[in-house]
Structures are given as C-alpha cells and as structure tokens.
Design a protein around this motif. Structure first.
Motif, PDB file in Angstrom:
ATOM      1  N   THR A 123       0.834  -1.211   0.000  1.00  0.00           N
ATOM      2  CA  THR A 123       0.000   0.000   0.000  1.00  0.00           C
ATOM      3  C   THR A 123       0.863   1.253   0.000  1.00  0.00           C
ATOM      4  OG1 THR A 123      -1.778  -1.134   1.167  1.00  0.00           O
ATOM      5  CG2 THR A 123      -1.751   1.266   1.289  1.00  0.00           C
ATOM      6  N   MET A 124       1.903   1.250   0.813  1.00  0.00           N
ATOM      7  CA  MET A 124       2.771   2.426   0.908  1.00  0.00           C
ATOM      8  C   MET A 124       3.561   2.642  -0.382  1.00  0.00           C
ATOM      9  SD  MET A 124       4.082   2.306   4.879  1.00  0.00           S
ATOM     10  CE  MET A 124       4.704   3.980   4.805  1.00  0.00           C
ATOM     11  N   LEU A 125       4.011   1.555  -1.005  1.00  0.00           N
ATOM     12  CA  LEU A 125       4.728   1.685  -2.280  1.00  0.00           C
ATOM     13  C   LEU A 125       3.811   2.231  -3.372  1.00  0.00           C
ATOM     14  CD1 LEU A 125       6.862  -1.600  -2.323  1.00  0.00           C
ATOM     15  CD2 LEU A 125       7.692   0.741  -2.023  1.00  0.00           C
ATOM     16  N   ASP A 126       2.560   1.768  -3.370  1.00  0.00           N
ATOM     17  CA  ASP A 126       1.594   2.276  -4.343  1.00  0.00           C
ATOM     18  C   ASP A 126       1.329   3.755  -4.097  1.00  0.00           C
ATOM     19  OD1 ASP A 126      -0.243   2.123  -6.465  1.00  0.00           O
ATOM     20  OD2 ASP A 126      -1.902   1.834  -5.081  1.00  0.00           O
ATOM     21  N   GLY A 127       1.211   4.131  -2.826  1.00  0.00           N
ATOM     22  CA  GLY A 127       0.998   5.536  -2.485  1.00  0.00           C
ATOM     23  C   GLY A 127       2.164   6.411  -2.893  1.00  0.00           C
ATOM     24  N   ILE A 128       3.379   5.899  -2.724  1.00  0.00           N
ATOM     25  CA  ILE A 128       4.576   6.643  -3.124  1.00  0.00           C
ATOM     26  C   ILE A 128       4.586   6.858  -4.636  1.00  0.00           C
ATOM     27  CG2 ILE A 128       7.098   6.488  -3.335  1.00  0.00           C
ATOM     28  CD1 ILE A 128       7.052   5.034  -0.612  1.00  0.00           C
TER      29      ILE A 128
END
Length: 426
Positions: free
Chosen positions: A268-273
C-alpha cells in the motif's frame, strides 16, 4: 502570443505521448531560454523546489495513502455492506449503494480514482450479477466517484487553495451542499433508470441486518467524523487532518479489523509513493511554467484584454467554464488546475468573483472532465474494472454527466448554493 505559443507547444508534446509533467517541464525550459536566456534557470530550479514543498500540499500524499489503506484494510468492504443494508431495498438500490458509498468514501480519501478502485472492484461485479449492464455499472461507479473531489476533503481543492492562496477550509465547507445535492440527484437518476430497465432490489429491508452491518462498520464510519470534525472545528488544519486520516486508517486496519498485515502495508505504501510521485512531479514542473508565464505578464495581459471587452462576471464565468470544460477533456485535474488557475486569477479578481466560489466552479468542471474522453481518468478506470467500452459507457453516462452539469450551472449562477455555509467560517 506567448500564451498561444505555449499552449500549442504543450498540446503538441502531449499528443505525441510525452508525459504531461515532462511536457510542462520542456515547455518551461524552452520558454525561459528563449525569452530570458539560461540565466533564468536558477529561478526555475527554485520554483520546482518550492512548488513541490508547499505545506498545504503535504495533504495530497497523505490523503492518497489514507485511500489506499482503506482499500486494503477492509474498511471499504464494511462501508459497502452497511450502505447496502441501509438503502439496498429500493429498486435499483445497488446503484444507489454505489453512490452512497462514494459519498462516504469521499469524506476520507478526496480522490476520485481511489474511490473507483475501492468501490468498483467490489460493486461492479455484483451489479453485473444483479442484471445491470456493464456500461450502466461502469457509468454509475464513475460518475458517483467524481463526488470525491466535490465533497470535502478534496485533493483538487487543496491544490487550488495552495495556488490561489485561498482558505482550504472555506473551500471544503463550500463543497458540502453541491456534493450532497449532486449525490441525491445521481440517486434519483439511478432510480428512474432502475424502473426503466426493471432492475432488482439489492436485498430486503431487515433492521437486524442493518444493526449488524452498522456494528461491523462503526469504526469505519468514525473516520469521516474524526477527519471532517477536526477540520471544520478548527482543531486541525486540512494537512493535519490528512495525517489524522492515515493514523485512523492504520489503527482501524491493524488493531481493530486486523486485515492489514505488514505485507499489505508495504504494498500500500509503495503504491501511495508511486501515485504521489506522479502528482508532485506535475506540481513541481507546473510551478516552473507558472513562474515563466507570470514573469512574461501573461495573466495580467489576459485579464486586461478580457476586461476591456466585458467586466460582467456572469459572462466571464461562462467563458471560464467553457475553457475549463474543454481543458478537462484533455488534461488531468491537477494539470488543469496548475496551468489555468495562475493565469486566470488576476481576471477573477478584476471582475469581483469570490475565489472560493471560483474554486468550487473549477472543481465541478474537473469532475465533469473526469467523465469526458479522451482523457477521462475516472471513466477509463471504471470501464477497465467493468470490462466495458469507453464510448458505449460514455453514452450511458450522459444522464449522470447531465446532473454534474446542472450542479455546475447552479453553483455558477447561484453563488449562495456553495457560499451559504462559508459565512459561518471565520
């Protein structure tokens, strides 16, 4: 002449598939070099940095992350189940559920694309099973998702507020009535279409089921209350509210619903980045282009030319609506805001248009632009999930686009629709 040449150069690069952010950067470099020489590149570098590090803009990656966390932590599914139990007994109820969930989701994520990703993957397959055509399921999902940028908190409003130096809080408050009214009218259109196509009810009315789904969705339903309550009460700023949204999503997803493990959190965090990188690169390069146009006195010249012809704000708003509707068909929302707002704000100020009122008008135009090809980012995402043709869906989507257009005209020519609640904000 500079504005015309800049526009032609930018559109030409976009048409040959140069990414918008890169195209804006190329035009900025070329503009500075041709008009002032390479000495102005130092100013451009400063503009790139300051454009992407403005404090209000920190809210954008945080709201993007909050939306992604909702998608992976079970929050979205629980919201869908509760709204289905609440209004699913009406004919065409599943379509109304789609709209209702989008309105709730909008109060947390502020992103229409995130809304489609969260609700579409769950609701569109179910709608198709219940007799909805692919195009109707995609159209309802797409049009209702655009409420996410009208109902606060809204990422485009944050961006507009930072560029126009306007209160983000007032913009959020101004979006409440148009957003709720738009949601109600979309439900009304869905109801009439359900009668026309003899669509089924999602499920029967059952108080026990409503209570059970409410208990399961309780913590998810607290998120809009926490976020908007904090922002509207003045306890937190919009940026701090975005941080609060992320914290709430993390706590609810990890410790209460326990659907968010480390593997999902990392993804999720990688997608958000990734999403944030795209938006902030666009913001940075557009800030450089804005500096070039400002130094060339383009906004002031445009304002002077139009006010020389007319100072009637109604006519000016009609011209600006036409401009924004056309640009919305070819540019993503963030690009349209960053390119248009710095240029037209001197004109808006000159004819006495309230900047908060104009901000809602810009946002509504972008909501329509998300539904109109060829760019139509939200419509394309919805069609991809539904496996429906874009042009077929566009025809089905016309009544819903008509609702958004009606709200736009209402807000444009009856300013009190959007500004009535802002009188209570200091």
């Amino acid at each position: 002449m500079i504005l015309l040449l800049t526009t032609i150069a930018l559109i030409s690069l976009i048409l040959i598939n140069v990414p918008i952010a890169i195209a804006i950067g190329i035009v900025s470099v070329g503009g500075f070099y041709l008009t002032s020489g390479s000495g102005r590149f130092y100013d451009m570098v400063i503009a790139l940095y300051s454009g992407a590090t403005s404090f209000p803009l920190i809210a954008i990656p945080l709201f993007i992350l909050a939306g992604n966390l909702m998608n992976t932590s079970g929050i979205s599914v629980r919201l869908i189940n509760f709204v289905t139990a609440l209004i699913g007994f009406v004919r065409g109820g599943l379509g109304m559920v789609n709209i209702g969930v989008s309105m709730v989701f909008a109060e947390i994520s502020g992103s229409a694309v995130a809304d489609v990703a969260a609700t579409g993957t769950v609701l569109i397959p179910e709608m198709k099973k219940r007799g909805y055509s692919r195009t109707l399921a995609a159209a309802i999902t797409s049009s209702s998702a655009s409420l996410a940028i009208i109902i606060p908190p809204s990422i485009p409003m944050i961006l507009y507020g930072a560029i126009a130096e306007t209160s983000v809080l007032k913009l959020f408050v101004a979006g409440v009535i148009p957003g709720v009214l738009g949601g109600g009218l979309l439900m009304l259109v869905t109801y009439f279409l359900a009668i026309r196509y003899d669509l089924p009810r999602a499920e029967g009315f059952d108080l026990g089921h409503i209570w059970k789904s409410f208990k399961e969705a309780f913590w998810a339903l607290t998120m809009p209350v926490i976020i908007l309550g904090g922002i509207f009460s003045g306890i937190v700023t919009a940026t701090e509210g975005a941080g609060l949204a992320v914290l709430a999503a993390l706590v609810i997803g990890i410790f209460i619903y326990r659907d968010l493990d480390l593997k999902r959190l990392r993804a999720t965090m990688l997608d958000g980045i990734s999403q944030t990188g795209v938006v902030m690169l666009l913001v940075a390069t557009s800030a450089a282009l804005g500096l070039f146009l400002t130094q060339a006195q383009v906004p002031q010249q445009l304002a002077a030319q139009i006010t020389h012809v007319t100072t009637n704000p109604l006519i000016v708003l009609a011209l600006l609506n036409l401009l924004l509707l056309v640009l919305g068909m070819f540019l993503h929302g963030a690009a349209a805001i960053i390119l248009v707002v710095p240029v037209v704000m001197p004109l808006v100020t000159a004819v006495g248009i309230d900047p908060v009122h104009f901000g809602i008008i810009v946002t509504l135009n972008l909501a329509i632009g998300q539904q109109t090809p060829p760019v139509a980012s939200v419509l394309i995402t919805s069609c991809s999930i539904a496996k429906a043709g874009i042009w077929e869906t566009s025809r089905t989507n016309l009544p819903f686009i008509g609702v958004l257009a009606f709200i736009l005209l209402l807000v444009t020519y009856v300013p009190s629709v959007s500004l009535a609640l802002t009188e209570y904000i200091k």
